[in-house]
Structure formats: structure tokens, C-alpha cells
Design a protein around this motif. Structure first.
Motif: not given
Length: 262
Positions: A113-115, A142-143, A182-183, A225-226
Motif C-alpha cells: 500500500p502507498l498511503e 499501480v492502482d 491503473t498504471l 503497488l504490485q
């Protein structure tokens, strides 16, 4: 890369690794499948024989373009869309063909998670710290919620085809402000420049599936991020006359790709 981006990336990477273990990340058992070469697009080879139906037997996650350079391809979660120069996004059809595309079966080994807000440069700095070897491929997703995403979309070409740098000279750009989306993309090793695009190559689509394109820059508000490392690459080369007669290694190839992707 700014000092702020380095500090942000280092902090998030350190926190993630403290919870999940140390580097190196596990390498996936899948492969990158690619049709044709990036240098082919640069040279104006805009027609391929590979259908999307065939392409997606090798993976359901990736990006590329369409015959006649008719927009940008984005694919994930068993769905794919064509992002055209008029700003539209429409589902693809299996019989459509591509002159260049890159896909894989996405098997992420990082789910983070990117918070806090991050620029595109900060996200890339984070990925570089989580996947430090530049010698492997890295599939990226990246969602999230984006403050802004700036994209461009290649306009459809007609014969006689112009070289890519001429074709994109009048390409439209789009600003997506305050959107969810989504990227999708890849970080490719420096040694594949010309075969692929060295470094980051990312496409975007909104959650509403009403727009997107090749990403020029973005700022993320929050998201997920995955990423996963891949060590195998398979390439299928066209056999048409355009490809066979093209100059695929011009002296200015690196500069041309950098300009095309900027």
C-alpha cells in the motif's frame, strides 16, 4: 531524482522490508513475451501479423500498440483496451493485430500500500529500491487515486508510413485530474534498448475505462503497488517485407527511443 523522492522511497522500502524480509526479491517463473522490436516501430514498421487473440495466449498483462499505430494497448485482469488519439477507450477485439506488444502472466512478489502522495519519480525510486537489479525485467502495476496523470496517444497512420518520430510529432496529450485508475507497465534492462524500451514504459486507464494512454508523468495520492521480477524473454519477429527491409539499428537509435518515450 530529487532528495525528497530518495528519502520517501527509502523510508517506504525500509518499512516494507522490515515487515516482509530482505532482498533479493524472488524471481517469477513466468516470461515476458514480445512481438517485434521497438526499433521496428522507430523505423516505421506499423503492421504485424499477430492477432490479439494469439498475443493473449502468452499473457494477459501488458501493453503495446495496434496496426497502423492506431493508439495504445493496455491489458490486465483478462481485459484489454484500445486508447485512441481522440481520447476514447474501447474494449479490443481478438482479430485486431499488433506490430509491437509486450505481455506476461502477472505474478507479483511485492504487494505494497502507498498511503501518502508520491510523484512518478518517487514511485520509480521506490521500485528501484525494492527491485535493485537493473538486469532483470520488472512487471509493474499501480492502482489508486491520482491527483493527475498526463498521457499521450499515437494517432493512426496511413501508408506511406512516416518514421515514428514524425508520426508522433502532432500526437495529442491528455490530462486526467482527480481520477482513479491503473498504471500498467514494465521496467526493462538497459541492454535491451532497441529490442524493447530500456527503463520504464507505462500505460494508464481510468477506472471508468473512458480514457488513458502512454504515461508522460503522474502524481499519485494513494494506492497500491504490485511488482514482480521476470528473467525470461521470448520474442517473435515479423516476416513481412517492411520488417525485413527496415534499418533496425540506426546510429541515433537510443536518442530516437528516448525522444519517442518522453
Amino acid at each position: 531524482m530529487t532528495a525528497a523522492s530518495c528519502g520517501c522511497a527509502e523510508h517506504i522500502a525500509a518499512s516494507y522490508l522490515a515487515r516482509n524480509g530482505t532482498l533479493p526479491l524472488p524471481i517469477g517463473d513466468g516470461e515476458i513475451y514480445q512481438t517485434s522490436l521497438m526499433s521496428g516501430l522507430i523505423a516505421g514498421v506499423y503492421e504485424g501479423d499477430t492477432t490479439l487473440g494469439e498475443l493473449f495466449t502468452h499473457g494477459d498483462f501488458g501493453l503495446g500498440t495496434f496496426n497502423d499505430l492506431d493508439g495504445e494497448l493496455i491489458a490486465f485482469d483478462q481485459h484489454s483496451h484500445q486508447l485512441r488519439a481522440d481520447g476514447s477507450a474501447t474494449p479490443t477485439r481478438p482479430e485486431q493485430k499488433t506490430p509491437f506488444a509486450v505481455v506476461t502472466w502477472f505474478k507479483p512478489s511485492v504487494d505494497l500500500p502507498l498511503e501518502q502522495p508520491m510523484s512518478g519519480e518517487e514511485v520509480e525510486a521506490l521500485i528501484n529500491r525494492l527491485a535493485p537489479s537493473a538486469n532483470l525485467f520488472c512487471a509493474i502495476r499501480v492502482d489508486g487515486e491520482f491527483e493527475r496523470v498526463r498521457t499521450r496517444t499515437v494517432p493512426r497512420q496511413e501508408r506511406p508510413y512516416k518514421p515514428m518520430l514524425e508520426a508522433i510529432a502532432e500526437q495529442p496529450t491528455f490530462d486526467f485530474n482527480e481520477t482513479r485508475g491503473t498504471l500498467i507497465g514494465f521496467r526493462s534492462p538497459p541492454y535491451v534498448q532497441g529490442v524493447n524500451v530500456a527503463g520504464y514504459h507505462i500505460h494508464y486507464i481510468t477506472d471508468q475505462r473512458d480514457g488513458g494512454g502512454h504515461v508522460l508523468e503522474y502524481r499519485l495520492k494513494r494506492g497500491r503497488l504490485q511488482l514482480g521480477l521476470v528473467s525470461k524473454l521470448k520474442i517473435e519477429l515479423p516476416q513481412n517485407q517492411d520488417f525485413l527491409s527496415a534499418d533496425l539499428f540506426p546510429a541515433d537509435l537510443d536518442a530516437a527511443i528516448r525522444q519517442a518515450e518522453a
